[in-house]
Design an enzyme around this catalytic site. Sequence first.
Site, mmCIF file in Angstrom:
data_model
loop_
_atom_site.group_PDB
_atom_site.id
_atom_site.type_symbol
_atom_site.label_atom_id
_atom_site.label_comp_id
_atom_site.label_asym_id
_atom_site.label_seq_id
_atom_site.Cartn_x
_atom_site.Cartn_y
_atom_site.Cartn_z
ATOM 1 N N GLU A 170 -3.471 9.985 12.549
ATOM 2 C CA GLU A 170 -4.839 9.968 13.063
ATOM 3 C C GLU A 170 -5.142 8.582 13.622
ATOM 4 O OE1 GLU A 170 -7.062 12.701 13.282
ATOM 5 O OE2 GLU A 170 -7.465 11.074 14.663
ATOM 6 N N LYS A 225 2.033 4.736 13.911
ATOM 7 C CA LYS A 225 0.713 4.584 13.296
ATOM 8 C C LYS A 225 0.592 3.195 12.638
ATOM 9 C CE LYS A 225 -3.050 5.651 10.921
ATOM 10 N NZ LYS A 225 -4.323 6.120 11.364
ATOM 11 N N CYS A 281 -7.589 1.190 6.443
ATOM 12 C CA CYS A 281 -6.258 1.263 7.067
ATOM 13 C C CYS A 281 -5.557 -0.060 7.338
ATOM 14 C CB CYS A 281 -6.358 2.009 8.390
ATOM 15 S SG CYS A 281 -6.498 3.778 8.152
#
Length: 464
Positions: A170, A225, A281
Amino acid sequence: MTPPPVRSICCMGAGYVGGPTMAVIADHCPEIQVTVVDLNAERIAAWNAPDLTCLPVYEPGLDAVVARSRGRNLHFSTEVDAAIASADMVFLSVNTPTKTRGVGAGQASDLRWIEACTRQVAEAAQGHTIVVEKSTLPVRTAETVQTILSASQQSGDGTAKSFSVLSNPEFLAEGTAIADLESPDRVLIGGQDADALEALAGIYSQWVPSERILRTNLWSSELSKLTANAFLAQRVSSINSIAALCEATGADVKEVACAIGTDSRIGSRFLKSGPGFGGSCFQKDILNLVYLCRHYGLVEVAEYWEQVVSLNNWQQRRIAKLVVQRLFNTVAGKTIALLGFAFKADTNDTRESPAIRIAKDLLEEGAQLSIFDPKVSTEQIQRDLGVPPTDGDSSWKQATDPVLACQGADAVLILTEWNHFNSLDWKAVSSVMRRPAWLFDTRATADKQAALSAGLQVWTVGEG
Ligand code: UDX
Ligand code: ADP
């Protein structure tokens, strides 16, 4: 041959990623039944609340998307096994925080939740199930997921089941999640099973142009990612390092950012100096990268990325320190107003928020904090600070508006760039503060001239 269409999706984890992502998929794919499940019954109840202002995640535009699909083809439930059993595709979107103990503590991701839910999928799935990694995971986690699932394929419990594993990281940023999901720069899908890959690509192609749907192998997808977040965080640490130099030399970091940002090779985004990056994150992903590099013996590479986190810690610490210095080297017993507690504007998320460390450092010095944030609850602030409102000499309380927060304060710190703080009535703020009164603008967002005219002394990040 085109793969069979996906008719039913289960998403494990109704958090900041799972909730908004599934709401947007359900909105664009009315023919697919989407069920978001979570072990946390309170969270599921909040997703089902008739009053859309009670959703557990605050994101601009999320309420409208949920309103369109909820009850039609978007469901929130605690019936995990049933949702897995009827799903053609299961998204794993559970939390993967940094380990706090054991091997790799402080760097590696804690994979207990991902393992637990993979085992549950292995147990409850029926027929063929495509399993999609949505959480940020260390590279090669798909291998673990695959191994657990394969073991269940071989268990011979009577029911025939099979699995394909995909990685679909994501890239949404909180605060702009709905816009990012509606119009992503790219969708990344990693995997070996072409049918599974096309089944997922087929879902996104309902609203994402085909050239933006990238296909890679599993490991490239997982590593992309971590790399994207490491590069973005590196830009923030880079500009924060230059901000400190600007303050020392008389330059202005906004002007420097603008001057370098016009170079198309550099680009203008992600060059805002602030109190340091937060969010669930950036730090976690860099630490993951560092752990991975050390695992493969790439010591210099690990040290290079580690520095991005060190600089971020330093930036948060230096702000608390300079506040103390400007307030005559003591904040004991002084009221300090903190405007903003979320890690960025337009979210109620406080994970790794720079406000937490800055608040803790000031409490350690004996300050009395008065905190205002338009979306963060008092319970959340208490969990983050880990101390009750009164603790020894220091104390904290939550105020219901910015001017009330500044009542009797010696200093006001802007820690989150909420729009509310661009147009504050500085005369009103100044009139309730004790003199000499300071504004510390860590986001360079306030109307500095208005604050100066109102009689405040002003420190702005990156301004010499
Ligand atoms: C990030 C990534 O952007 C996203 O792609 C990924 O899926 C998840 O991690 P998020 O953490 O939600 O998203 O927000 P982001 O906008 O990236 O901001 C992260 C932190 O950096 C915030 O604390 C923000 O205030 C800070 N930041 C960002 C700056 O200090 N300056 C900037 O110029 C940009
Ligand atoms: P993110 O930002 O990645 O979405 P959150 O912490 O907001 O992370 O959300 C993760 C959610 O996953 C939490 O609500 C947690 O309760 C849920 N969760 C964790 N383990 C499981 C599990 N085995 N099954 C279902 N939900 C789970």
